[in-house]
Design a protein around this motif. Structure first.
Motif, short mmCIF file in Angstrom:
data_model
loop_
_atom_site.label_atom_id
_atom_site.label_comp_id
_atom_site.label_asym_id
_atom_site.label_seq_id
_atom_site.Cartn_x
_atom_site.Cartn_y
_atom_site.Cartn_z
N HIS A 196 37.01 34.86 56.15
CA HIS A 196 36.66 36.06 55.03
C HIS A 196 35.71 36.89 56.00
O HIS A 196 34.82 36.24 56.49
CB HIS A 196 35.91 35.50 53.92
CG HIS A 196 36.53 35.02 52.73
ND1 HIS A 196 37.49 35.88 52.09
CD2 HIS A 196 37.07 33.76 51.99
CE1 HIS A 196 38.39 35.32 51.25
NE2 HIS A 196 37.93 33.91 51.09
N SER A 198 34.22 39.16 54.20
CA SER A 198 33.50 39.85 53.12
C SER A 198 32.34 38.54 52.47
O SER A 198 32.55 37.70 53.10
CB SER A 198 34.12 40.48 51.91
OG SER A 198 35.14 39.54 51.51
N TYR A 231 32.37 34.24 46.98
CA TYR A 231 32.15 34.24 45.67
C TYR A 231 32.18 32.84 45.16
O TYR A 231 32.99 32.01 45.70
CB TYR A 231 33.54 34.97 44.98
CG TYR A 231 33.46 36.50 44.87
CD1 TYR A 231 32.72 37.12 44.38
CD2 TYR A 231 34.64 37.01 45.82
CE1 TYR A 231 32.65 38.72 44.50
CE2 TYR A 231 34.62 38.38 46.05
CZ TYR A 231 33.65 39.21 45.58
OH TYR A 231 33.46 40.35 45.47
N LEU A 285 36.57 38.22 38.38
CA LEU A 285 37.37 39.22 39.08
C LEU A 285 38.86 39.86 38.52
O LEU A 285 39.59 38.88 38.08
CB LEU A 285 37.67 39.06 40.66
CG LEU A 285 36.53 38.91 41.49
CD1 LEU A 285 36.87 38.21 42.99
CD2 LEU A 285 35.75 40.24 41.52
N ASN A 286 39.20 41.13 38.75
CA ASN A 286 40.56 41.41 38.22
C ASN A 286 41.51 40.80 38.97
O ASN A 286 41.36 40.40 40.26
CB ASN A 286 40.63 42.88 38.17
CG ASN A 286 40.73 43.67 39.34
OD1 ASN A 286 41.04 42.99 40.52
ND2 ASN A 286 40.39 44.84 39.50
N MET A 318 43.99 41.65 41.21
CA MET A 318 44.35 42.10 42.34
C MET A 318 43.14 41.91 43.22
O MET A 318 43.46 41.33 44.24
CB MET A 318 44.48 43.63 42.07
CG MET A 318 44.67 44.27 43.64
SD MET A 318 46.30 43.96 44.24
CE MET A 318 47.39 45.08 43.18
N GLU A 319 41.98 41.87 43.00
CA GLU A 319 40.84 41.35 43.79
C GLU A 319 40.96 40.08 44.07
O GLU A 319 40.52 39.60 45.30
CB GLU A 319 39.53 42.03 43.26
CG GLU A 319 39.33 43.32 43.25
CD GLU A 319 38.02 43.96 42.57
OE1 GLU A 319 37.63 42.98 41.70
OE2 GLU A 319 37.66 45.02 42.46
N ARG A 320 41.18 39.28 42.96
CA ARG A 320 41.08 37.78 43.30
C ARG A 320 42.26 37.45 44.22
O ARG A 320 41.97 36.61 44.96
CB ARG A 320 41.53 36.99 41.83
CG ARG A 320 41.34 35.66 41.87
CD ARG A 320 41.70 34.95 40.44
NE ARG A 320 41.06 35.53 39.42
CZ ARG A 320 41.72 35.95 38.27
NH1 ARG A 320 42.94 35.73 38.26
NH2 ARG A 320 41.02 36.67 37.39
N SER A 321 43.62 37.93 44.15
CA SER A 321 44.37 37.57 44.93
C SER A 321 44.25 38.10 46.70
O SER A 321 44.63 37.26 47.46
CB SER A 321 45.57 38.43 44.48
OG SER A 321 45.86 39.77 44.70
N ARG A 322 43.28 39.12 46.64
CA ARG A 322 43.06 39.67 47.93
C ARG A 322 42.18 38.65 48.62
O ARG A 322 42.17 38.37 49.68
CB ARG A 322 42.46 41.18 48.02
CG ARG A 322 43.42 42.31 47.60
CD ARG A 322 42.64 43.59 47.77
NE ARG A 322 43.63 44.55 47.41
CZ ARG A 322 43.32 45.57 47.05
NH1 ARG A 322 41.96 45.97 46.67
NH2 ARG A 322 44.38 46.48 46.80
N TYR A 323 41.09 38.45 47.53
CA TYR A 323 40.03 37.34 48.08
C TYR A 323 40.71 35.97 48.39
O TYR A 323 40.43 35.29 49.41
CB TYR A 323 39.13 37.16 47.02
CG TYR A 323 37.98 35.91 47.56
CD1 TYR A 323 36.93 36.43 48.21
CD2 TYR A 323 38.08 34.71 46.90
CE1 TYR A 323 35.95 35.48 48.54
CE2 TYR A 323 37.19 33.80 47.15
CZ TYR A 323 36.18 34.17 47.79
OH TYR A 323 35.02 33.17 48.44
#
Length: 178
Positions: free
Chosen positions: A17, A19, A22, A30-31, A33-38
């Motif tokens: 990561h 960033s 979390y 998280l929504n 999309m953001e969760r899958s990116r993370y």
């Protein structure tokens, strides 16, 4: 070694990561999309790796079974084609034998008929009646069967072997190496 990646014990590289980290409660908020990116950059859990391996095993097994079924179908098709060819060959040989038997019967019938006509003509009381009978009932030419066999001994033996073969061991071929 790329400084942005980490290696697990199995030799797999995973990106690190860049960033912030979390906590699970923040991750749940998280929504998608953001969760899958993370989670894309997270190292897979043991459960995920085991599920992945189980899925790969299942897929490999299904592929093997499908290949085995396709191979079995192909072999059955080849056997069916061989059986059809064998049956066609046997049919042709039997038809040729039947034609020959019919030809021999015709020749024999004509020879017997001609012999009886000659005998009837010979037993006429006068020669005029004999000539008249001979003119009214024409004789067909005598057929002479050749006493020689035009086939070679090996060919005759091979044909008889094919005809007598009930188990198709003579003409059955194994074409599984195609």
């Amino acid at each position: 070694m790329d400084p942005g990646n980490i290696e697990d014990g199995n030799g797999h590289w995973y990106p690190q990561h860049r960033s912030k980290k979390y906590r699970p409660s923040q991750l749940a908020k998280l929504n998608p999309m953001e969760r899958s990116r993370y989670l894309y950059y997270e190292k897979p859990t043991k459960e995920m790796m085991m599920a992945k391996e189980a899925a790969l095993k299942r897929v490999r097994l299904e592929v093997r079974q499908r290949d085995a079924e396709a191979d079995s179908r192909r072999r059955k098709e080849v056997e069916k084609q061989q059986q059809e060819k064998h049956n066609e060959l046997i049919g042709q040989l039997k038809a040729a034998e039947a034609r020959n038997r019919i030809r021999l019967l015709r020749i024999r019938y004509n020879n017997v008929r001609n012999g009886e006509l000659e005998q009837m003509i010979a037993y006429q009381p006068t020669s005029i009646r004999a000539v008249r009978l001979q003119a009214l009932v024409p004789q067909k030419n005598n057929f002479l069967l050749s006493k020689t066999d035009h086939m070679l001994k090996n060919d005759r033996h091979r044909i008889e072997e094919i005809i007598d073969d009930e188990e198709m061991s003579t003409t059955k071929r194994d074409l599984t190496c195609i």
